[in-house]
Write a protein that holds these residues in place. Structure first.
Motif, short mmCIF file in Angstrom:
data_model
loop_
_atom_site.label_atom_id
_atom_site.label_comp_id
_atom_site.label_asym_id
_atom_site.label_seq_id
_atom_site.Cartn_x
_atom_site.Cartn_y
_atom_site.Cartn_z
N THR A 8 27.26 56.45 44.70
CA THR A 8 26.85 55.44 43.90
C THR A 8 27.23 54.25 43.09
N PHE A 9 28.10 55.99 41.72
CA PHE A 9 28.67 55.51 40.66
C PHE A 9 30.32 55.05 41.30
N LEU A 10 30.53 55.77 41.86
CA LEU A 10 32.44 54.99 42.58
C LEU A 10 32.07 53.93 42.62
N ARG A 11 30.89 53.78 44.07
CA ARG A 11 30.96 52.34 45.35
C ARG A 11 30.37 51.15 43.65
N ALA A 12 30.21 51.61 43.00
CA ALA A 12 29.30 50.54 41.65
C ALA A 12 31.08 49.78 41.30
N CYS A 13 31.18 51.10 40.66
CA CYS A 13 33.75 51.37 40.15
C CYS A 13 34.30 49.98 41.21
N ARG A 14 33.96 49.80 42.05
CA ARG A 14 35.25 49.43 42.93
C ARG A 14 34.18 48.09 43.51
N ARG A 15 32.95 47.78 43.23
CA ARG A 15 32.34 46.49 43.70
C ARG A 15 32.27 46.98 44.56
N GLU A 16 31.70 47.73 45.35
CA GLU A 16 31.03 48.16 47.08
C GLU A 16 29.11 47.82 46.60
N PRO A 17 28.68 47.36 47.54
CA PRO A 17 27.47 47.35 47.50
C PRO A 17 27.35 49.19 47.60
N VAL A 18 26.27 48.63 46.74
CA VAL A 18 25.14 50.24 46.94
C VAL A 18 23.29 49.83 47.01
N PRO A 19 22.95 51.59 47.54
CA PRO A 19 21.66 50.98 47.83
C PRO A 19 20.85 50.39 46.08
N TYR A 20 20.96 50.95 45.26
CA TYR A 20 20.44 51.18 44.01
C TYR A 20 21.78 51.01 42.53
N THR A 21 21.19 50.47 41.18
CA THR A 21 22.32 50.12 40.44
C THR A 21 22.43 52.10 39.63
N PRO A 22 23.70 52.54 39.81
CA PRO A 22 24.04 53.66 39.76
C PRO A 22 24.09 54.06 38.15
N VAL A 23 23.48 54.78 37.07
CA VAL A 23 22.99 55.21 35.30
C VAL A 23 24.06 56.22 35.42
N TRP A 24 24.75 56.27 34.51
CA TRP A 24 24.42 57.38 33.05
C TRP A 24 24.63 56.88 31.50
N LEU A 25 24.55 57.89 30.42
CA LEU A 25 24.85 57.19 29.34
C LEU A 25 25.82 57.41 28.47
N MET A 26 26.49 57.25 27.82
CA MET A 26 27.44 57.82 26.94
C MET A 26 27.19 58.51 26.19
N ARG A 27 26.90 59.73 25.74
CA ARG A 27 27.10 60.47 25.07
C ARG A 27 25.50 61.48 25.40
N GLN A 28 25.45 61.13 27.08
CA GLN A 28 24.22 61.29 27.18
C GLN A 28 24.36 63.21 27.06
N ALA A 29 25.62 64.48 27.38
CA ALA A 29 25.50 65.65 26.85
C ALA A 29 24.97 64.88 25.09
N GLY A 30 24.04 65.79 24.41
CA GLY A 30 24.65 65.91 22.54
C GLY A 30 23.69 66.27 22.18
N ARG A 31 23.48 65.78 20.84
CA ARG A 31 21.99 66.96 20.26
C ARG A 31 20.39 66.32 20.54
N TYR A 32 20.55 64.38 21.32
CA TYR A 32 19.25 64.75 21.19
C TYR A 32 18.58 66.02 22.21
N LEU A 33 19.32 66.87 22.91
CA LEU A 33 18.52 67.42 24.35
C LEU A 33 18.41 68.93 23.41
N PRO A 34 17.23 69.76 23.51
CA PRO A 34 17.14 71.13 23.03
C PRO A 34 18.00 72.11 23.51
#
Length: 352
Positions: A8-34
């Motif tokens: 879904t992320f790659l399809r959204a990047c190319r402006r193709e239809p997706v079944p839902y909005t893909p999501v990721w977070l900048m700094r998603q791997a980081g200090r907030y995770l124990p």
């Protein structure tokens, strides 16, 4: 390029239809995770963690496993290139990154090597390959680098800055010296991202953290122009496919039309940019990524859900939206709030 099971992320990047909005977070791997903090303690220091493909792989996968995001982003740092240029990078407690040997003169610039991604930076493509293997085709992997202007800012200032006085003096008094530095950094970043693509990165993001501190003419000359060179210089994959390229300039809302002309596939928006206005200005030329205020993740799950709904409404139904924060996750965010955020994006966007 083999498409992941969840594309879904790659399809959204190319402006193709997706079944839902893909999501990721900048700094998603980081200090907030124990679980990240435990690996960081095992590594001994931040740079040792970055330079270990095994540990970098472990922390890259942590938010994929815990949050259910639609893309992994390689765990690394934008300052790996200055570190490989022998500028004495270290991370001081409470201070952030420190460059022990700042670049201030023409002689300093001339002495800088352009690092070889197959030698001094080999640990980065090695980590990309290891992450791709460990992901087992579940979700795509994003590689990244800092923009030449952002890297130059750290290298000239000697670390973070509130005034940017040293690099701006260089820009006004000795522009040829600054351009020589930016030339080297643009070449280094292009080589670096191409090495990540060749190792298996399925999209790349250029982080232009400090572009927003420039005047409009200076932004075009010192930041955007060099990012354009990088976009132009990126290779296709082994089977001839071009990976999506994301440009993110923090504070760059004034220049979206010009950013869209670079050939990038996606523009990242910070939380101070109105998504509806951004879409009106760039139309369907590029996908948009963002842009919820990162501070919303301090709030409880119900308020997070309302802000997710509001952001989805602002972006509207047009294809080409990757949900993200307007900047990185803060270290003191409760992990459960990040989980609630991802779940809300998936649920609310699928129901539209």
């Amino acid at each position: 390029m083999t498409r992941p099971d969840n594309d879904t992320f790659l399809r959204a990047c190319r402006r193709e239809p997706v079944p839902y909005t893909p999501v990721w977070l900048m700094r998603q791997a980081g200090r907030y995770l124990p679980e990240y903090r435990r690996v960081r303690e095992r590594a001994g220091d931040f740079l040792s963690l970055c330079r270990s493909p095994e540990m970098a792989t472990e922390v890259t996968l942590q938010p994929v496993d815990r949050l259910g995001v639609d893309a992994a982003i390689l765990f690394s740092d934008i300052l790996t290139i200055p570190a490989a240029m022998n500028r004495g990078l270290r991370f001081a407690t409470g201070e952030g990154p420190v460059i022990d040997h700042p670049v201030r003169t023409a002689a300093d610039v001339d002495a800088l090597p352009v690092p070889d991604p197959g030698a001094e930076l080999r640990y980065v493509p090695d980590a990309v390959a290891a992450v791709r293997k460990a992901l087992n085709n579940r979700v795509p992997l994003i590689g990244f680098a800092g923009s030449p202007w952002t890297l130059a800012t750290y290298m000239v200032e000697g670390g973070s800055s509130k005034t940017y006085g040293i690099i701006k003096r260089l820009a006004y008094d000795e522009p040829s010296v600054l351009h020589r530095l930016l030339d080297k950094l643009a070449l280094a970043v292009t080589d670096y991202l191409n090495a990540q693509i060749e190792a298996g990165a399925q999209a790349v993001q250029i982080f232009d953290t400090w572009g927003g501190v420039l005047t409009p003419p200076a932004y075009r000359e010192l930041s955007l122009g060099y990012m354009q060179r990088i976009v132009n210089g990126l290779h296709t994959t082994a089977d001839g496919e071009r990976v999506p390229v994301i440009l993110f300039t923090k504070g760059g809302g004034a220049w979206l039309e010009e950013m869209a002309e670079t050939g990038a596939d996606v523009l990242g928006l910070d939380w101070q940019t109105d998504p509806a206005e951004a879409r009106r200005r760039v139309g369907s030329r590029v996908a948009l990524q963002g842009n919820m205020d990162p501070a919303v993740l301090y709030a409880g799950p119900e308020r997070i859900r309302r802000e997710v709904a509001r952001t989805l409404d602002a972006f509207g139904p047009a294809p080409g939206h990757v949900f993200n924060l307007g900047h990185g996750v803060s270290p003191d965010v409760p992990p459960e709030h990040a989980e609630a955020f991802v779940a809300a994006v998936h649920e609310l966007s699928a129901a539209r």
